[in-house]
Design a protein around this motif. Structure first.
Motif, PDB file in Angstrom:
ATOM      1  N   ILE A  65       0.822  -1.212   0.000  1.00 20.48           N
ATOM      2  CA  ILE A  65       0.000   0.000   0.000  1.00 20.48           C
ATOM      3  C   ILE A  65       0.858   1.265   0.000  1.00 20.48           C
ATOM      4  O   ILE A  65       2.036   1.250   0.346  1.00 20.48           O
ATOM      5  N   ASP A  66       0.232   2.367  -0.391  1.00 20.14           N
ATOM      6  CA  ASP A  66       0.921   3.657  -0.434  1.00 20.14           C
ATOM      7  C   ASP A  66       0.463   4.525   0.738  1.00 20.14           C
ATOM      8  O   ASP A  66      -0.265   4.057   1.618  1.00 20.14           O
ATOM      9  N   ALA A  67       0.849   5.779   0.727  1.00 20.06           N
ATOM     10  CA  ALA A  67       0.507   6.692   1.824  1.00 20.06           C
ATOM     11  C   ALA A  67      -0.997   6.920   1.929  1.00 20.06           C
ATOM     12  O   ALA A  67      -1.500   7.261   2.994  1.00 20.06           O
ATOM     13  N   GLY A  68      -1.727   6.696   0.838  1.00 19.82           N
ATOM     14  CA  GLY A  68      -3.179   6.825   0.857  1.00 19.82           C
ATOM     15  C   GLY A  68      -3.876   5.586   1.390  1.00 19.82           C
ATOM     16  O   GLY A  68      -5.097   5.503   1.382  1.00 19.82           O
ATOM     17  N   ARG A  69      -3.079   4.582   1.839  1.00 19.08           N
ATOM     18  CA  ARG A  69      -3.563   3.324   2.419  1.00 19.08           C
ATOM     19  C   ARG A  69      -4.244   2.417   1.394  1.00 19.08           C
ATOM     20  O   ARG A  69      -5.000   1.534   1.727  1.00 19.08           O
ATOM     21  N   MET A  70      -3.965   2.674   0.100  1.00 19.78           N
ATOM     22  CA  MET A  70      -4.481   1.842  -0.989  1.00 19.78           C
ATOM     23  C   MET A  70      -3.303   1.135  -1.643  1.00 19.78           C
ATOM     24  O   MET A  70      -2.162   1.580  -1.516  1.00 19.78           O
ATOM     25  N   VAL A  71      -3.609   0.060  -2.374  1.00 16.33           N
ATOM     26  CA  VAL A  71      -2.546  -0.628  -3.105  1.00 16.33           C
ATOM     27  C   VAL A  71      -1.963   0.334  -4.129  1.00 16.33           C
ATOM     28  O   VAL A  71      -2.693   0.952  -4.913  1.00 16.33           O
ATOM     29  N   TYR A  72      -0.650   0.471  -4.099  1.00 11.43           N
ATOM     30  CA  TYR A  72       0.069   1.282  -5.074  1.00 11.43           C
ATOM     31  C   TYR A  72      -0.113   0.638  -6.442  1.00 11.43           C
ATOM     32  O   TYR A  72       0.013  -0.572  -6.588  1.00 11.43           O
TER      33      TYR A  72
END
Length: 161
Positions: free
Chosen positions: A29-36
């Motif tokens: 995941i990325d900083a947005g808490r979603m899978v990059y």
């Protein structure tokens, strides 16, 4: 050509269609808490690797034995909805088209519907020159069988009636 070690990866195979099930980890995941978005390609690579093993094509053996391997030439990725930490995803692959030196693999990533889909064009290249060459018959036959078996279940039922 296959590794005899047991796999802890949940796989399923239907005629012309192969899938694995995997979980989304913190590393995905990325900083947005979603899978990059780039990790969707990693998930597809995992499915392809398991599919190759399922077909009896250990990639390291194939590369050493034939002195050739597949190289990604083109990728078209469509993302429809994000995946999140701890999601359980089904990642599927099938042969969309097959030529002498290249093929197109269709991928889907699902969780309660399709989150992403991608078409990846791969080319069989000589290890030394990195130029496209014809796939060896025994390698191509495995993919040809998958390509020919990708009949929809309802079409297969109609053929038997």
């Amino acid at each position: 050509m296959q590794n005899s070690a047991l796999s802890n990866i949940n796989v399923s195979s239907t005629p012309g269609h192969f899938s694995i099930v995997l979980r989304v980890y913190n590393q995905d995941i990325d900083a947005g808490r979603m899978v990059y978005v780039g990790n969707y390609m990693n998930f597809m690579e995992r499915a392809r690797t398991e599919w190759f093993h399922h077909l009896g094509l250990n990639q390291r053996f194939v590369e050493r034995h034939y002195r050739a391997f597949f190289v990604a030439r083109d990728l078209h990725l469509d993302c429809f909805s994000p995946a999140y930490l701890d999601d359980v995803l089904k990642v599927s692959i099938r042969v969309k088209s097959l030529g002498r030196t290249k093929m197109v693999w269709a991928h889907t990533i699902e969780r309660d519907g399709i989150l992403a889909s991608a078409d990846l064009t791969a080319v069989w290249v000589d290890l030394k020159s990195l130029k496209p060459v014809a796939m060896p018959p025994e390698v191509r036959e495995k993919f040809q069988a998958e390509f020919e078996r990708r009949v929809l279940p309802e079409a297969a039922l109609q053929a038997t009636v």
